[in-house]
Design a protein around this motif. Structure first.
Motif, PDB file in Angstrom:
ATOM      1  N   ALA A 211      14.953 -17.107  43.168  1.00 50.14           N
ATOM      2  CA  ALA A 211      14.268 -17.028  41.877  1.00 50.14           C
ATOM      3  C   ALA A 211      13.698 -18.381  41.481  1.00 50.14           C
ATOM      4  O   ALA A 211      12.580 -18.473  40.951  1.00 50.14           O
ATOM      5  CB  ALA A 211      15.232 -16.524  40.812  1.00 50.14           C
ATOM      6  N   ALA A 212      14.440 -19.439  41.753  1.00 52.00           N
ATOM      7  CA  ALA A 212      13.960 -20.784  41.420  1.00 52.00           C
ATOM      8  C   ALA A 212      12.777 -21.169  42.294  1.00 52.00           C
ATOM      9  O   ALA A 212      11.848 -21.859  41.838  1.00 52.00           O
ATOM     10  CB  ALA A 212      15.089 -21.789  41.588  1.00 52.00           C
ATOM     11  N   LYS A 214      10.597 -19.061  43.472  1.00 51.53           N
ATOM     12  CA  LYS A 214       9.455 -18.319  42.928  1.00 51.53           C
ATOM     13  C   LYS A 214       8.883 -19.028  41.703  1.00 51.53           C
ATOM     14  O   LYS A 214       7.656 -19.136  41.543  1.00 51.53           O
ATOM     15  CB  LYS A 214       9.882 -16.898  42.548  1.00 51.53           C
ATOM     16  CG  LYS A 214       8.733 -16.092  41.933  1.00 51.53           C
ATOM     17  CD  LYS A 214       9.207 -14.774  41.355  1.00 51.53           C
ATOM     18  CE  LYS A 214       8.043 -14.071  40.649  1.00 51.53           C
ATOM     19  NZ  LYS A 214       8.473 -12.821  39.971  1.00 51.53           N
ATOM     20  N   GLU A 215       9.794 -19.525  40.852  1.00 58.41           N
ATOM     21  CA  GLU A 215       9.334 -20.215  39.650  1.00 58.41           C
ATOM     22  C   GLU A 215       8.533 -21.464  40.009  1.00 58.41           C
ATOM     23  O   GLU A 215       7.558 -21.804  39.330  1.00 58.41           O
ATOM     24  CB  GLU A 215      10.541 -20.599  38.788  1.00 58.41           C
ATOM     25  CG  GLU A 215      10.158 -21.252  37.467  1.00 58.41           C
ATOM     26  CD  GLU A 215      11.374 -21.534  36.585  1.00 58.41           C
ATOM     27  OE1 GLU A 215      11.231 -22.284  35.606  1.00 58.41           O
ATOM     28  OE2 GLU A 215      12.458 -20.990  36.887  1.00 58.41           O
ATOM     29  N   LYS A 216       8.923 -22.127  41.095  1.00 60.60           N
ATOM     30  CA  LYS A 216       8.244 -23.358  41.481  1.00 60.60           C
ATOM     31  C   LYS A 216       6.953 -23.091  42.259  1.00 60.60           C
ATOM     32  O   LYS A 216       5.931 -23.740  42.029  1.00 60.60           O
ATOM     33  CB  LYS A 216       9.168 -24.224  42.322  1.00 60.60           C
ATOM     34  CG  LYS A 216       8.530 -25.539  42.767  1.00 60.60           C
ATOM     35  CD  LYS A 216       9.503 -26.431  43.533  1.00 60.60           C
ATOM     36  CE  LYS A 216       8.818 -27.737  43.951  1.00 60.60           C
ATOM     37  NZ  LYS A 216       9.732 -28.645  44.693  1.00 60.60           N
ATOM     38  N   GLY A 218       5.593 -19.785  42.962  1.00 61.35           N
ATOM     39  CA  GLY A 218       4.891 -18.527  42.754  1.00 61.35           C
ATOM     40  C   GLY A 218       4.875 -17.707  44.024  1.00 61.35           C
ATOM     41  O   GLY A 218       5.913 -17.504  44.659  1.00 61.35           O
TER      42      GLY A 218
END
Length: 580
Positions: A211-212, A214-216, A218
């Motif tokens: 998830a982290a 993806k946040e960084k 995309g």
């Protein structure tokens, strides 16, 4: 105040007087002369092997030396009786006033009672845990963490300058596996089905990493080849794993002073410099090793490798440091890491390894011996397995980890204090059974409860003494009429307190923090025994009608509490004041 050290000084002084009087020759080596508790308390308070040790170099029968020495020791005002036993051992009893004064000395010293200078400020590096940064810490790491942290506490208490160090194994193939595993969780975070194929890490703990990521990033990494994202994802995931490991250690009450990275050794010349240092000592050569045990010449391909002549420093065989293709072996960065520690000026190194590293002991000791030219000793403590039980059955699974019980699982079930104490109830090289039901049991068979209950009882009697109007400050109790502690059971309690400084020194010299846990259990047992005898004998109760008598008895209880709290502090366990 170390009574055993004081009495040894007396013995040494009287031996010196015997030399001056011509009863013994000059130049005797007294290093092996000891004063310690006798095996059987019926023989006395202390015993010395002086006559036995000196007989051969002095050219005299041990009993002759013992009888002359006994006569001199008997003249000391602290000594009540001295007896020659067997072939020449000396057993002596001290006057009750010695033990009574000790109670006051404990209260005057407070938490510093037993603190020693055997380390003499020397710098010691204790490296422990050093788990691969690929997931949460498991129960095996818990034991290593507790042993290492308690050992560091013990050495600091005994006068060493201690550095706690964690070696991050972030330079091997396992962190590439971590990156690939995290990438699958990154795909999952982006709505794709993760492919947790064989060889990857399956634990749910990598879901937040995905998830982290993806946040960084995309979706920008989804269609990229591994060669594009591997290094970035590896560093990102390793950083998150190390943050989780730090949190795990904090939950156990462990804080490292230094984190060293294996990855930082590559490409910086440190590995090359360490190997060249060994080459300069004529300990590096090109050669071919014999086939490993179990291998025959038919299934073993001999090849020229760069070898460390570790047999010159006590190893069984020489060890490869560079493969025939030029790549470093796993041993090479470990040599460089320990070279770094030697160059940092440590006087002693201690490594806490898992039991599966047994084959590494001799080669690592050989490397440190060579790199320091014998100046820096390396002690390696191997941590044996922990077997977990719950409800009478093996306890094995952790959904979050996927395949093992995590540190957090253990701490959440029983708490950090219980976890730490239980992990020290066996010597590090002995297997340990951790039963989740028994470690919370309130019985004599549970050493955690038994020691904490002793401290709670002491605090209970202190509260009652305050209610009776007694000043229970350490200063006031130290000034009590301690001669009123004249019952054999009370003297025995004081004798046990006298062992504390000696025990600390022995445990620190041997790098064995479990000795502290053993001692605390024995001390608690003596306290409970004295308490229970008070149920039948009014004169042994801590709360008395006569204030002066009560003050002396409360002083004994409080001094016992001082030592219990000091021991628990070394173990990293918080003492409880009241059982709930």
């Amino acid at each position: 105040m170390n009574l055993f050290s004081e009495l040894r000084s007396l013995v040494v002084a009287e031996i010196g007087a015997m030399v001056a009087a011509g009863d013994l020759p000059d130049g005797l080596d007294l290093a092996a002369v000891t004063v310690e508790p006798p095996r059987d308390v019926a023989h006395g308070d202390m015993a010395t092997n002086a006559a036995m040790v000196l007989a051969k170099p002095a050219g005299q029968p041990p009993r002759v030396i013992a009888e002359k020495l006994a006569a001199r020791l008997a003249a000391d005002p602290r000594v009540e009786t001295v007896e020659v036993a067997g072939p020449g051992f000396l057993n002596f009893r001290l006057r009750p006033a010695v033990w009574q004064r000790l109670v006051g000395a404990v209260l005057t010293a407070g938490a510093d009672y037993g603190r020693g200078d055997v380390g003499r400020g020397k710098k010691v590096n204790v490296e422990f845990v050093s788990a691969n940064p690929t997931g949460p810490m498991h129960v095996g790491h818990v034991r290593g963490a507790v042993v290492g942290d308690a050992l560091a506490n013990l050495l600091a208490f005994a006068g060493w300058d201690v550095t706690r160090e964690y070696y991050i194994n972030d330079g091997g193939a396992q962190v590439d596996v971590l990156a690939r595993s995290a990438f699958e969780r990154y795909r999952e975070a982006n709505g794709l089905e993760p492919e947790i194929r064989e060889g990857l890490y399956p634990g749910d703990y990598l879901i937040p990493v995905g998830a982290a990521l993806k946040e960084k990033y995309g979706t920008t990494l989804l269609d990229q080849p591994e060669s594009v994202w591997l290094e970035d994802v590896r560093d990102f995931a390793t950083g998150m794993m190390m943050a989780m490991i730090r949190e795990d250690l904090a939950a156990l009450g462990v804080a490292m002073d230094v984190y060293s990275s294996e990855k930082a050794l590559y490409g910086t010349g440190q590995i090359e410099a360490a190997i060249e240092t060994l080459r300069g000592l004529d300990l590096i050569y090109e050669g071919v090793l014999e086939p490993p045990k179990g291998k025959t010449p038919e299934d073993w391909e001999p090849r020229v490798q760069t070898l460390f002549r570790s047999t010159a420093h006590g190893d069984d065989v020489d060890r490869p440091v560079q493969k025939s293709d030029g790549a470093w072996t796993y041993f090479a960065p470990d040599i460089a890491y320990h070279h770094n520690k030697v160059k940092r000026g440590f006087d002693q190194l201690i490594d806490i390894f898992g039991a599966d590293h047994g084959g590494y002991v001799k080669r690592m000791k050989a490397a440190v011996s060579a790199l320091s030219q014998g100046r820096v000793p390396l002690d390696i403590k191997l941590i044996q397995l922990v077997k977990l039980w719950k409800n009478g059955e093996p306890f094995k699974m952790s959904k979050r980890a996927g395949t093992f019980v995590t540190l957090r699982d253990v701490v959440e079930l029983v708490g950090a204090d219980v976890t730490r104490f239980v992990m020290l109830t066996r010597k590090n090289d002995a297997a340990l059974d951790f039963d989740f039901d028994k470690v919370l049991e309130q019985s004599k068979d549970n050493p955690v409860f038994y020691v904490q209950y002793a401290n709670a009882r002491i605090n209970s009697v202190l509260r009652k003494a305050v209610e009776a109007g007694l000043d229970v400050s350490d200063a006031a109790l130290a000034g009590a009429d301690l001669a009123r502690l004249d019952h054999p059971a009370e003297i025995a309690m004081a004798r046990k307190l006298a062992e504390w400084p000696r025990l600390v020194e022995i445990a620190a010299r041997a790098n064995e923090p479990h000795r502290i846990a053993f001692y605390l259990y024995e001390l608690a047992s003596d306290l409970h025994g004295l308490w229970n005898r008070g149920n039948d004998e009014q004169s042994l109760r801590f709360i008395q009608d006569d204030p002066a008598t009560m003050a002396a008895k409360i002083a004994l209880a409080r001094s016992t509490g001082v030592v219990i709290c000091a021991g628990l502090a070394i173990l990293g366990v918080t003492p409880v004041e009241e059982m709930r």
